[in-house]
Design a protein around this motif. Structure first.
Motif, PDB file in Angstrom:
ATOM      1  N   TRP A  80       0.838  -1.202   0.000  1.00 32.32           N
ATOM      2  CA  TRP A  80       0.000   0.000   0.000  1.00 32.32           C
ATOM      3  C   TRP A  80       0.871   1.250   0.000  1.00 32.32           C
ATOM      4  O   TRP A  80       0.545   2.255  -0.638  1.00 32.32           O
ATOM      5  CB  TRP A  80      -0.924   0.014   1.208  1.00 32.32           C
ATOM      6  CG  TRP A  80      -2.156  -0.836   1.100  1.00 32.32           C
ATOM      7  CD1 TRP A  80      -2.561  -1.816   1.952  1.00 32.32           C
ATOM      8  CD2 TRP A  80      -3.176  -0.770   0.088  1.00 32.32           C
ATOM      9  NE1 TRP A  80      -3.750  -2.372   1.534  1.00 32.32           N
ATOM     10  CE2 TRP A  80      -4.154  -1.745   0.400  1.00 32.32           C
ATOM     11  CE3 TRP A  80      -3.348   0.017  -1.049  1.00 32.32           C
ATOM     12  CZ2 TRP A  80      -5.285  -1.947  -0.392  1.00 32.32           C
ATOM     13  CZ3 TRP A  80      -4.474  -0.186  -1.837  1.00 32.32           C
ATOM     14  CH2 TRP A  80      -5.431  -1.156  -1.513  1.00 32.32           C
ATOM     15  N   ARG A 114      -0.832  -1.557  -6.796  1.00 31.81           N
ATOM     16  CA  ARG A 114      -2.061  -2.229  -6.381  1.00 31.81           C
ATOM     17  C   ARG A 114      -1.724  -3.604  -5.810  1.00 31.81           C
ATOM     18  O   ARG A 114      -1.047  -4.407  -6.464  1.00 31.81           O
ATOM     19  CB  ARG A 114      -2.990  -2.392  -7.581  1.00 31.81           C
ATOM     20  CG  ARG A 114      -4.288  -3.134  -7.279  1.00 31.81           C
ATOM     21  CD  ARG A 114      -5.039  -3.473  -8.561  1.00 31.81           C
ATOM     22  NE  ARG A 114      -6.308  -4.115  -8.276  1.00 31.81           N
ATOM     23  CZ  ARG A 114      -7.089  -4.677  -9.197  1.00 31.81           C
ATOM     24  NH1 ARG A 114      -6.712  -4.668 -10.460  1.00 31.81           N
ATOM     25  NH2 ARG A 114      -8.233  -5.240  -8.871  1.00 31.81           N
ATOM     26  N   THR A 151      -3.684   2.186   5.962  1.00 27.40           N
ATOM     27  CA  THR A 151      -4.574   1.568   4.978  1.00 27.40           C
ATOM     28  C   THR A 151      -4.795   0.098   5.291  1.00 27.40           C
ATOM     29  O   THR A 151      -5.915  -0.410   5.206  1.00 27.40           O
ATOM     30  CB  THR A 151      -3.991   1.720   3.558  1.00 27.40           C
ATOM     31  OG1 THR A 151      -3.766   3.099   3.284  1.00 27.40           O
ATOM     32  CG2 THR A 151      -4.934   1.145   2.517  1.00 27.40           C
ATOM     33  N   THR A 152      -3.720  -0.591   5.653  1.00 28.43           N
ATOM     34  CA  THR A 152      -3.818  -2.023   5.960  1.00 28.43           C
ATOM     35  C   THR A 152      -4.744  -2.281   7.143  1.00 28.43           C
ATOM     36  O   THR A 152      -5.513  -3.248   7.149  1.00 28.43           O
ATOM     37  CB  THR A 152      -2.424  -2.603   6.248  1.00 28.43           C
ATOM     38  OG1 THR A 152      -1.600  -2.418   5.086  1.00 28.43           O
ATOM     39  CG2 THR A 152      -2.490  -4.080   6.602  1.00 28.43           C
ATOM     40  N   GLY A 154       0.817   3.243   4.527  1.00 27.98           N
ATOM     41  CA  GLY A 154       0.500   1.850   4.233  1.00 27.98           C
ATOM     42  C   GLY A 154      -0.048   1.129   5.451  1.00 27.98           C
ATOM     43  O   GLY A 154      -0.949   0.285   5.342  1.00 27.98           O
TER      44      GLY A 154
END
Length: 372
Positions: free
Chosen positions: A147, A152, A279-280, A276
């Motif tokens: 991320w 993607r 987002t994770t 990242g």
């Protein structure tokens, strides 16, 4: 729109955007300079593909001198400004074209530096085997890095033929990676290839990442219908694979997609991946936003939505533990980076001060000479 003057490079992902970036480069127009893509990396040497074919390359002395850190050097997938040497199968790399994505990690050991695993990637296949080495926490860790990379993420669960209940494990991955495509594949049984077709588009660059022995090289050979990379078996004692790929390399698949195979990593050390990480673990952040107190520690406060989710089982305690662990790891890395920056600034200041003192001594000495 810039005319594409490098049609051969289109096979390796060259497009209008790269043509435009090349036209905007400070090196554009220099006689003998042309774009090239890094297709393999061996320590300080590279294999690049140019309009005229492949060449062995190294960075120029000026490039090496001006590079601030390891991440400033080319990586597999990078587009570079190269100068092929006349009459030789060699080239000199003078600069990078700006990256639009890059998967990175902290360099192994105690060195606080960034290492680029692969650059200019559209999709990253996060691979994990459906055998005894299956590990949700590893998948979450790779998701953080992917991320952060700008590419993607797609999760591939390899060796599906070795799992008695793949549906249960697929469901657990989907819970840990909401919104991320998950595919179970088996090269041995030739199962799942059709599901990957939407990613294997001409000019589309895919990197394959994962721990040693999850079947990355087997996956590449299967998708290529060719033995591009050597493969090895797994140890019977713990179902873990032996290390196969020893360097990063880029291949063109029959579909026209470009795939980057990378060496397996026993542990992926994260680098500057706060976005990242958020987002994770966006589901946990959403729960935290529902807590009664904005500074809730999620331990004993009343009205804690995270604790309620943990108690009810809607939030997996192991996932939450990984969330906390990676949060602390990234915070610790940030502190080390700041400390190193302060040391570098202090060292630079001392160096500047020493030069100033030397200059002052020189001026005083010349003044005394003039007086004499």
């Amino acid at each position: 729109m810039e005319k594409n003057n490098y049609p051969h490079l289109t096979v390796f992902g060259w497009n209008d955007s790269w043509q435009s970036a090349w036209g905007e480069s400070a090196h554009f127009g220099n006689k003998g300079f042309e774009p090239a893509r890094i297709v393999a990396q061996y320590s300080k040497q590279y294999r690049v593909v140019t309009e005229d074919g492949e060449k062995i390359a190294a960075v120029s002395g000026k490039y090496e001198f001006e590079a601030g850190g390891r991440s400033d050097f080319p990586a597999v997938g990078d587009w570079v400004i190269a100068q092929p040497l006349e009459g030789e199968q060699r080239a000199v790399i003078h600069a990078l074209l700006p990256r639009f994505s890059a998967m990175t990690r902290k360099e192994a050991g105690n060195v606080v530096d960034e290492q680029v695993i692969a650059a200019n990637i559209d999709t990253i296949f996060i691979t994990n085997a459906l055998n005894q080495d299956f590990n949700l926490r590893k998948i979450e860790r790779y998701l953080i890095a992917v991320w952060e990379s700008g590419a993607r993420p797609v999760i591939l669960l390899t060796k599906a033929d070795l799992c008695d209940d793949p549906d249960r494990k697929i469901a657990s991955v989907q819970d840990s990676a909401p919104g991320v495509p998950v595919h179970a594949v088996s090269a041995h049984m030739n199962k799942g290839k059709e599901e990957l077709a939407p990613y294997l588009l001409p000019g589309h660059t895919i990197a394959v990442a994962g721990s040693s022995g999850v079947g990355k090289s087997t996956l590449l050979n299967w998708l290529a219908d060719d033995s591009l990379q050597q493969v090895q078996g797994i140890r019977e004692s713990d179902a873990r694979g032996r290390h196969t790929t020893t360097h990063r390399e880029l291949f063109v698949l029959p579909t026209g997609a470009v795939m980057i195979d990378t060496p397996g990593m026993r542990e992926l050390q994260l680098w500057d991946a706060a976005d990242g990480w958020e987002t994770t673990f966006a589901d946990i952040a959403e729960l935290a936003s529902q807590c009664r107190f904005h500074n809730c520690s999620h331990e004993s406060e009343a009205g804690c939505a995270v604790k309620e989710a943990l108690d009810s089982g809607t939030l997996d305690s192991r996932r939450y533990a990984n969330y906390k662990k990676t949060e602390k790891e990234l915070a610790h890395l940030a502190r080390k980076e700041q400390a190193n920056s302060r040391k570098a600034e202090k060292k630079a200041g001392k160096h500047s001060g020493a030069k100033s003192k030397r200059g002052s001594h020189e001026r005083n000495r010349h003044s005394l000479i003039d007086l004499e």
